[in-house]
Write an enzyme that holds these catalytic residues in place. Sequence first.
Site, short mmCIF file in Angstrom:
data_model
loop_
_atom_site.label_atom_id
_atom_site.label_comp_id
_atom_site.label_asym_id
_atom_site.label_seq_id
_atom_site.Cartn_x
_atom_site.Cartn_y
_atom_site.Cartn_z
N TRP A 1 0.83 -1.20 0.00
CA TRP A 1 0.00 0.00 0.00
C TRP A 1 0.87 1.26 0.00
CZ3 TRP A 1 -1.39 3.48 4.26
CH2 TRP A 1 -2.39 4.39 3.89
N ASP B 1 1.31 -8.77 -0.82
CA ASP B 1 -0.07 -8.29 -0.76
C ASP B 1 -0.21 -7.00 -1.55
OD1 ASP B 1 -2.81 -8.39 1.05
OD2 ASP B 1 -2.13 -6.33 0.71
N TYR C 1 -4.67 -0.09 -5.03
CA TYR C 1 -3.32 0.44 -4.79
C TYR C 1 -2.69 0.97 -6.07
CZ TYR C 1 -3.53 -2.23 -0.39
OH TYR C 1 -3.87 -2.76 0.82
N HIS D 1 -12.25 -5.94 -0.75
CA HIS D 1 -11.44 -4.97 -0.01
C HIS D 1 -12.21 -4.34 1.15
CE1 HIS D 1 -7.77 -2.13 -0.67
NE2 HIS D 1 -7.94 -2.43 0.61
N GLN E 1 -8.92 -9.92 6.46
CA GLN E 1 -7.79 -9.02 6.68
C GLN E 1 -8.32 -7.76 7.36
OE1 GLN E 1 -5.27 -6.40 3.70
NE2 GLN E 1 -4.77 -8.56 3.36
N GLN F 1 -0.93 3.90 11.85
CA GLN F 1 -0.76 4.86 10.75
C GLN F 1 -1.20 6.23 11.23
OE1 GLN F 1 -3.08 3.38 7.47
NE2 GLN F 1 -2.09 1.40 7.44
N ASN G 1 12.51 -7.74 9.80
CA ASN G 1 11.17 -8.30 9.96
C ASN G 1 11.17 -9.82 9.93
OD1 ASN G 1 10.24 -5.70 10.05
ND2 ASN G 1 9.13 -5.75 8.12
#
Length: 266
Positions: free
Chosen positions: A11, A34, A39, A99, A150, A181, A230
């Site tokens: 994203w 993903d 996007y 989505h 999700q 965010q 990560n």
Amino acid sequence: MDIPQIGVGTWTLRGETARQNVRLALEAGFRHVDTAQGYENEAEVGQGIIDSGVPRDDVFLTTKVNTGIMRQGSQAVRDSIDESLDKLKTDYIDLLLIHWPVKDCVRHTWQVMEEYVRKGVVRAIGVSNFNRHHLDELLVYAKFIPVINQIEVHPLMTQQENIAYNRSLGIQVEAWGPFGQGDIDVVGHPLLQALAAKYEKTASQIVLRWIVQNGLITIPRAKPSHFAENLEIRKFRLSDEDMVAISNLNQNRRSNVLNDPETFPW
């Protein structure tokens, strides 16, 4: 192919940056990517997979049906899936998601997605940002139970009840936005900073470890310089006490009020 528990989100990534990030992520060892129609980077994601040299069958690829497309009817959804396949430069999609639970649009979208499973070009289907009542409404007519939901999950938005309900239906939960965010600075929280010092890890690694240790899948966005970091979360565990302490940070606080599935404006 089983879905890898940690993947890479795309994203906000566009153009050359999206292509390079996907390539570098796969070269670093990720096998889960993903993206979404919304996007506007599917072509670059597909090219990044090709550029990496990793065989397509070794990559778990997710995309999502755009909310605007859903409003245009069943044929528009079919056309959009065909377009995604073309842009992603692949003859199948591992996981296709709705989505957002757009009012009056979920049923025909889901039924088209089921068509594509039967055709063999979509291997699994699921949803994104669905609350309990959205799932209940879907399951009235769905022939396939969603394999994934999700949703936004981070230490300040733990969604424990929603997660438990999904699991009771046999639906796996995938966490987006694990670091928060906008105005939410999850990794800057004093507890997470203290745990980072205790375990000699970064606060971001503590958050990701908390998510995967809770049995969730996650798809953090990351700069290439953080890819190895990560992936290293697989090498340590948080104590039960520290897991509970992180969960107790919950404030039911979304990263953006627009991300509430009950009130979103799309």
